[in-house]
Design an enzyme around this catalytic site. Sequence first.
Site, PDB file in Angstrom:
ATOM      1  N   SER A  88       0.836  -1.190   0.000  1.00  0.00           N
ATOM      2  CA  SER A  88       0.000   0.000   0.000  1.00  0.00           C
ATOM      3  C   SER A  88       0.871   1.239   0.000  1.00  0.00           C
ATOM      4  CB  SER A  88      -0.908   0.017   1.234  1.00  0.00           C
ATOM      5  OG  SER A  88      -1.711   1.173   1.253  1.00  0.00           O
ATOM      6  N   ASP A  99       2.404   9.445  10.103  1.00  0.00           N
ATOM      7  CA  ASP A  99       1.099   9.948  10.516  1.00  0.00           C
ATOM      8  C   ASP A  99      -0.002   9.668   9.502  1.00  0.00           C
ATOM      9  OD1 ASP A  99       2.020  11.613   8.548  1.00  0.00           O
ATOM     10  OD2 ASP A  99       1.540  13.491   9.606  1.00  0.00           O
ATOM     11  N   LYS A 149       3.966  -3.301   7.208  1.00  0.00           N
ATOM     12  CA  LYS A 149       4.107  -3.739   5.820  1.00  0.00           C
ATOM     13  C   LYS A 149       5.502  -3.385   5.297  1.00  0.00           C
ATOM     14  CE  LYS A 149      -0.749  -3.318   4.328  1.00  0.00           C
ATOM     15  NZ  LYS A 149      -0.939  -4.691   3.818  1.00  0.00           N
TER      16      LYS A 149
END
Length: 327
Positions: A193, A200, A215
């Site tokens: 992703s 943040d 990830k």
Amino acid sequence: MISAVRQMSTLRAIGQPPRPSSAGRLQLRKRAVGRQLTVSATADPMKVLVVGAGGRTGSIVLEKLLTRKNQFVAKGLVRGKGSVGKAKKSAPSSTDEDFIFGDITDAAALTTAIKEEASGYDALVLLTSAVPKIKYLSLIPVILAKITGGPAKRPEFSFPEGASPEEVDWLGAKYQIDAAKAAGIKKVVFVGSMGGTQIDNFLNTMGGANILLWKRKAEQYLIASGLEYTIIHPGGLKDEEGGKRELFVNVDDAILEGTERSIPRSDVAELAVQCLTLEAAANRSFDVASQPEGTGTPTTDFAKLIGTLEGKNCDYSLPKNSPVPLP
């Protein structure tokens, strides 16, 4: 198999090639119509294991592979039988025999499953992700804020016990990479992703679980594993028809600074499939999104798409001061 959900929206026959002569394997290049653009093919189809085949993007990847029988042999790994019916909705060409079962959070069981069912496979496509669950009571202040015109509120999320980002997106991915190596698999296409450089980022705040950072830790583990890899960071995923938009790529979340930051799942799935055979995709990490439908020319030449990066890869020295320990 755990897969990405709508709440994490940010969060491929060609013809049969000739058999090789005894003097050696004949490599072919075929230019096909539409989405199956320039791909490498051999007389022996590439064997691919799709982990996360029960998810909305993973099932599309599996369907694309299964419908290109001259180019690929594919199986999908899902957590249980309940995921098979779910996967078949987006992979109608699949049968029960196209699925194997495994728990990505159980290292020993996963290694055994992949060794037994996918030994000798060439590649693995990794599409798993932890799934956040909304706290429904947190919707009350969100609705009230909209009604009263008060300060905007965001809903709250949590992750099921045993299925946190650390357990799924880091350890689960690590176990997949280790199991792939143990089974002799040589290449991994990792669909992650966008947002991994942003501590943040909203996705990191979901449940306070830092999903994008976990990830990223798994991506770094893959890069250091010695396996050939392609890491794809799509923007927000849309459940819209693929093959109708111009895709564009960049690195280090630069796309998030622009106005076009989303992409249809089907286009991500096609890109993942293309990256299995594209030399230009070997050992590359990049972000991808799409232009609105009707803007530009729908992408069909994926080597050209990756070429627009001009050799750039994502910078894994980012982010700085991560709360998740990164290499």
